[in-house]
Design a protein around this motif. Sequence first.
Motif, short mmCIF file in Angstrom:
data_model
loop_
_atom_site.label_atom_id
_atom_site.label_comp_id
_atom_site.label_asym_id
_atom_site.label_seq_id
_atom_site.Cartn_x
_atom_site.Cartn_y
_atom_site.Cartn_z
N LEU A 97 101.28 60.94 5.54
CA LEU A 97 101.50 59.77 4.69
C LEU A 97 102.47 58.81 5.35
O LEU A 97 102.29 57.58 5.31
CB LEU A 97 102.02 60.22 3.32
CG LEU A 97 101.99 59.17 2.20
CD1 LEU A 97 100.57 58.69 1.95
CD2 LEU A 97 102.60 59.74 0.92
N GLY A 98 103.51 59.36 5.96
CA GLY A 98 104.48 58.53 6.67
C GLY A 98 103.86 57.82 7.85
O GLY A 98 104.15 56.65 8.12
N LEU A 99 102.97 58.51 8.56
CA LEU A 99 102.27 57.89 9.70
C LEU A 99 101.41 56.72 9.23
O LEU A 99 101.36 55.67 9.88
CB LEU A 99 101.40 58.93 10.40
CG LEU A 99 102.10 59.93 11.32
CD1 LEU A 99 101.13 61.03 11.73
CD2 LEU A 99 102.66 59.23 12.55
N LEU A 100 100.73 56.93 8.10
CA LEU A 100 99.86 55.88 7.58
C LEU A 100 100.66 54.61 7.27
O LEU A 100 100.28 53.51 7.68
CB LEU A 100 99.13 56.37 6.33
CG LEU A 100 98.31 55.33 5.56
CD1 LEU A 100 97.22 54.74 6.44
CD2 LEU A 100 97.70 55.95 4.30
N PHE A 101 101.79 54.78 6.55
CA PHE A 101 102.54 53.62 6.08
C PHE A 101 103.49 53.03 7.13
O PHE A 101 103.73 51.82 7.14
CB PHE A 101 103.33 53.98 4.82
CG PHE A 101 102.49 54.04 3.58
CD1 PHE A 101 102.12 52.88 2.91
CD2 PHE A 101 102.02 55.25 3.09
CE1 PHE A 101 101.33 52.93 1.77
CE2 PHE A 101 101.23 55.30 1.96
CZ PHE A 101 100.88 54.14 1.29
N LYS A 102 104.02 53.88 8.00
CA LYS A 102 105.04 53.40 8.94
C LYS A 102 104.51 53.15 10.35
O LYS A 102 105.20 52.50 11.15
CB LYS A 102 106.19 54.39 8.99
CG LYS A 102 106.94 54.50 7.68
CD LYS A 102 108.15 55.43 7.80
CE LYS A 102 108.92 55.51 6.47
NZ LYS A 102 110.11 56.39 6.57
N VAL A 103 103.32 53.67 10.65
CA VAL A 103 102.76 53.46 11.99
C VAL A 103 101.43 52.71 11.91
O VAL A 103 101.30 51.60 12.45
CB VAL A 103 102.56 54.81 12.72
CG1 VAL A 103 101.90 54.56 14.09
CG2 VAL A 103 103.89 55.52 12.90
N TYR A 104 100.45 53.28 11.24
CA TYR A 104 99.10 52.73 11.27
C TYR A 104 98.98 51.38 10.58
O TYR A 104 98.38 50.45 11.13
CB TYR A 104 98.12 53.73 10.66
CG TYR A 104 97.65 54.78 11.64
CD1 TYR A 104 96.38 54.74 12.17
CD2 TYR A 104 98.51 55.80 12.06
CE1 TYR A 104 95.95 55.69 13.09
CE2 TYR A 104 98.09 56.75 12.97
CZ TYR A 104 96.82 56.69 13.49
OH TYR A 104 96.40 57.62 14.41
N ILE A 139 107.01 63.57 16.25
CA ILE A 139 108.30 63.94 16.84
C ILE A 139 109.45 63.44 15.98
O ILE A 139 110.48 64.11 15.82
CB ILE A 139 108.41 63.37 18.28
CG1 ILE A 139 107.40 64.08 19.19
CG2 ILE A 139 109.83 63.54 18.83
CD1 ILE A 139 107.30 63.47 20.57
N LEU A 140 109.25 62.26 15.38
CA LEU A 140 110.28 61.68 14.53
C LEU A 140 110.32 62.31 13.14
O LEU A 140 111.13 61.94 12.30
CB LEU A 140 110.07 60.17 14.39
CG LEU A 140 110.31 59.35 15.67
CD1 LEU A 140 109.89 57.90 15.47
CD2 LEU A 140 111.77 59.43 16.09
#
Length: 256
Positions: free
Chosen positions: A167-174, A161-162
């Motif tokens: 790649l962003g999910l890996l570095f900024k969330v996971y 949603i953001l």
Amino acid sequence: MKMKKIFFLSIPFLLFLLLPFINLIFVVPYSTLINALTKEETMTAFGLSFFTAAICSVLAFLLCTPFAYLLSSLKKKNEFLEILIDLPNVLPPIITGVLLLLLYGRMGFLGRYLSKIGFEIPFTTSAVVVAQLFVSMGYYLKVSYTSFLAVDRQLKEEGYILGLDELGLLFKVYLPVCKKGIVIGILGTFSRALGEFGATVVFAGNVYGRTQTVSLYIYKLYAQNQDEVYCVSFIMIAISYLLLYITKKLLNNVDY
């Protein structure tokens, strides 16, 4: 009363596990412990082991993290990939060394091309890192994969949603959510790499100052000086216990 019966049945296991360690405590020549550990050869072997194991751990993080995330994102489990990840853990280490020689050796599939540009891996410090990485990266993969699987799927949806891509999910969330699991994986990889022997002796050899890790140094000492073997082994066990203790402490406080 029932637990007492189980305890007595457990005594053979406890004796089998503890006696080798207890026996070592009594045979270590403590009067020569410091001298044995401050020898140039010993310090060089320890230094090389820590150096290569540290590089191996960093490479495991860089190479395996994206794949662990990919594996955790699959809708169906891929048994072939999961078995492939575990395969280096069950192969005899000597076979692992042979496989690496066949690939990276001077006449190997990749080695012949590397030799042409003046880059050879076997029997160098790089070979130590490659051998350690091949046999230990499975541990990091399993831990990071399990950590990623435990992440709340809602966090991933919120990331989409953001506007985050994979790649962003890996570095900024996971990675932030699974940071303790990642550290546990790195420590486990470091511990496994530190004690690697079989693949290293075949693929890298046992050259002082270049490929002679602590495990290979102990192997060399075994036929020369039993007292030094006991001393170096005692310290390696203490280091391994400390690393496991830190890992367990982190594991007990994992909050993902």
